[in-house]
Design an enzyme around this catalytic site. Structure first.
Site, PDB file in Angstrom:
ATOM      1  N   PRO A  58     -28.134  -8.435  55.330  1.00  0.00           N
ATOM      2  CA  PRO A  58     -27.771  -9.055  56.702  1.00  0.00           C
ATOM      3  C   PRO A  58     -28.418 -10.376  56.724  1.00  0.00           C
ATOM      4  CG  PRO A  58     -27.837  -6.722  57.343  1.00  0.00           C
ATOM      5  CD  PRO A  58     -28.323  -6.877  55.746  1.00  0.00           C
ATOM      6  N   ASN A  59     -27.878 -11.512  57.020  1.00  0.00           N
ATOM      7  CA  ASN A  59     -28.198 -12.771  57.414  1.00  0.00           C
ATOM      8  C   ASN A  59     -28.768 -13.342  56.342  1.00  0.00           C
ATOM      9  OD1 ASN A  59     -27.816 -12.371  60.268  1.00  0.00           O
ATOM     10  ND2 ASN A  59     -29.203 -10.801  60.442  1.00  0.00           N
ATOM     11  N   ARG A 110     -31.540 -20.880  58.016  1.00  0.00           N
ATOM     12  CA  ARG A 110     -32.174 -19.892  58.967  1.00  0.00           C
ATOM     13  C   ARG A 110     -33.575 -20.003  58.794  1.00  0.00           C
ATOM     14  NH1 ARG A 110     -32.596 -13.469  56.987  1.00  0.00           N
ATOM     15  NH2 ARG A 110     -33.357 -12.705  59.000  1.00  0.00           N
ATOM     16  N   TYR A 145     -38.592 -18.306  56.184  1.00  0.00           N
ATOM     17  CA  TYR A 145     -37.822 -17.908  54.882  1.00  0.00           C
ATOM     18  C   TYR A 145     -38.000 -19.227  53.722  1.00  0.00           C
ATOM     19  CZ  TYR A 145     -36.705 -14.165  57.618  1.00  0.00           C
ATOM     20  OH  TYR A 145     -36.812 -12.890  58.469  1.00  0.00           O
ATOM     21  N   ASN A 151     -33.053  -6.863  48.773  1.00  0.00           N
ATOM     22  CA  ASN A 151     -33.595  -7.090  49.900  1.00  0.00           C
ATOM     23  C   ASN A 151     -32.892  -6.833  51.056  1.00  0.00           C
ATOM     24  OD1 ASN A 151     -34.618  -8.583  51.988  1.00  0.00           O
ATOM     25  ND2 ASN A 151     -34.841 -10.577  51.263  1.00  0.00           N
ATOM     26  N   ALA A 169     -32.911  -6.893  57.673  1.00  0.00           N
ATOM     27  CA  ALA A 169     -33.428  -5.822  58.761  1.00  0.00           C
ATOM     28  C   ALA A 169     -32.827  -4.607  58.472  1.00  0.00           C
ATOM     29  CB  ALA A 169     -32.706  -6.539  60.169  1.00  0.00           C
ATOM     30  N   GLU A 181     -37.757  -3.118  46.148  1.00  0.00           N
ATOM     31  CA  GLU A 181     -37.283  -3.685  47.347  1.00  0.00           C
ATOM     32  C   GLU A 181     -38.052  -5.143  47.464  1.00  0.00           C
ATOM     33  OE1 GLU A 181     -37.467  -1.245  51.180  1.00  0.00           O
ATOM     34  OE2 GLU A 181     -38.798  -2.774  51.917  1.00  0.00           O
ATOM     35  N   HIS A 225     -39.090  -8.624  49.751  1.00  0.00           N
ATOM     36  CA  HIS A 225     -38.573  -9.499  50.949  1.00  0.00           C
ATOM     37  C   HIS A 225     -39.330 -10.774  50.675  1.00  0.00           C
ATOM     38  CE1 HIS A 225     -37.688  -5.954  53.197  1.00  0.00           C
ATOM     39  NE2 HIS A 225     -38.447  -5.268  52.632  1.00  0.00           N
ATOM     40  N   ARG A 278     -45.715  -9.917  59.967  1.00  0.00           N
ATOM     41  CA  ARG A 278     -45.047 -10.165  61.111  1.00  0.00           C
ATOM     42  C   ARG A 278     -45.140  -9.147  62.369  1.00  0.00           C
ATOM     43  NH1 ARG A 278     -39.577 -12.004  58.647  1.00  0.00           N
ATOM     44  NH2 ARG A 278     -39.496 -13.026  60.474  1.00  0.00           N
TER      45      ARG A 278
HETATM   46  C1  DQA Z   1     -36.651 -10.130  55.126  1.00  0.00           C
HETATM   47  C2  DQA Z   1     -37.515  -9.644  56.296  1.00  0.00           C
HETATM   48  C3  DQA Z   1     -36.725  -8.744  57.393  1.00  0.00           C
HETATM   49  O1  DQA Z   1     -37.656  -8.169  58.349  1.00  0.00           O
HETATM   50  C4  DQA Z   1     -35.831  -9.487  57.951  1.00  0.00           C
HETATM   51  O2  DQA Z   1     -34.821  -8.698  58.862  1.00  0.00           O
HETATM   52  C5  DQA Z   1     -34.909 -10.385  57.034  1.00  0.00           C
HETATM   53  C6  DQA Z   1     -35.540 -10.895  55.716  1.00  0.00           C
HETATM   54  C7  DQA Z   1     -37.516 -10.832  54.063  1.00  0.00           C
HETATM   55  O3  DQA Z   1     -36.566 -11.179  53.182  1.00  0.00           O
HETATM   56  O4  DQA Z   1     -38.475 -11.455  54.468  1.00  0.00           O
HETATM   57  O5  DQA Z   1     -33.622 -10.448  57.204  1.00  0.00           O
HETATM   58  O6  DQA Z   1     -36.066  -9.107  54.485  1.00  0.00           O
END
Ligand code: DQA
Length: 151
Positions: free
Chosen positions: A11-12, A19, A24, A75, A78, A99, A101, A108
């Site tokens: 997501p996102n 964003r 990021y 990735n 959230a 995984e 990020h 954070r």
């Molecule tokens: C993320 C970190 C997550 O906490 C966050 O919700 C994201 C991006 C990262 O790539 O740093 O959407 O996975």
């Protein structure tokens, strides 16, 4: 045939670039995928990309692809912090998984420090930006290469 490796963005992550650029960075998802594609060419593997904002769609995608791919770089966004369904799906598909990020989730907010998907993966790479995906792809490819040596 080149081994296929899933590259999944949760997501996102479709909004990368616009964003929270201070967190990021300014690279878009297209830029991220281009870096992965270029590394994949070097490693002689084929990346299969997917992004969704929906937990169930990601799980369906993993199920659908599971028999045709050799590994997973994910990735989960959230979903990392609460999706036991995704955790179970990653275990269920029996593929080596990493995984990734972009940001360092350990530096954070408190809620980001917990990853419920981490135990389903062989490794977590956090806070290395795009490089994290490249490293993840290398890690999976190393495993595949070692497997083929012992076959
Ligand atoms: C993320 C970190 C997550 O906490 C966050 O919700 C994201 C991006 C990262 O790539 O740093 O959407 O996975």
């Amino acid at each position: 045939m080149k081994p296929r490796i899933l590259i999944v963005h949760g997501p996102n992550l479709n909004l990368l670039g616009e964003r929270e650029p201070d967190v990021y960075g300014t690279a878009t998802l297209k830029d991220v995928n281009a870096a992965i594609r270029s590394k994949a060419r070097e490693l002689n593997v084929k990346p299969v990309f997917y992004q969704s904002n929906h937990e169930g769609r990601i799980i369906d995608f993993l199920h659908r692809q599971r028999k045709t791919v050799r590994g997973l770089v994910i990735n989960p966004g959230a979903l990392t912090h609460y999706s036991y369904a995704l955790h179970d799906a990653i275990i269920g598909i029996c593929l080596p998984a990493v995984e990734v990020h972009l940001s360092d989730i350990h530096k954070r907010e408190e809620f980001r420090r917990i990853s419920v998907t981490r135990p389903a993966c062989l490794k977590q790479i956090s806070g290395k930006g795009i490089e994290g995906y490249v490293e993840g792809l290398e890690f999976i490819t190393d495993i595949l290469n070692n497997e083929s040596k012992t076959e």
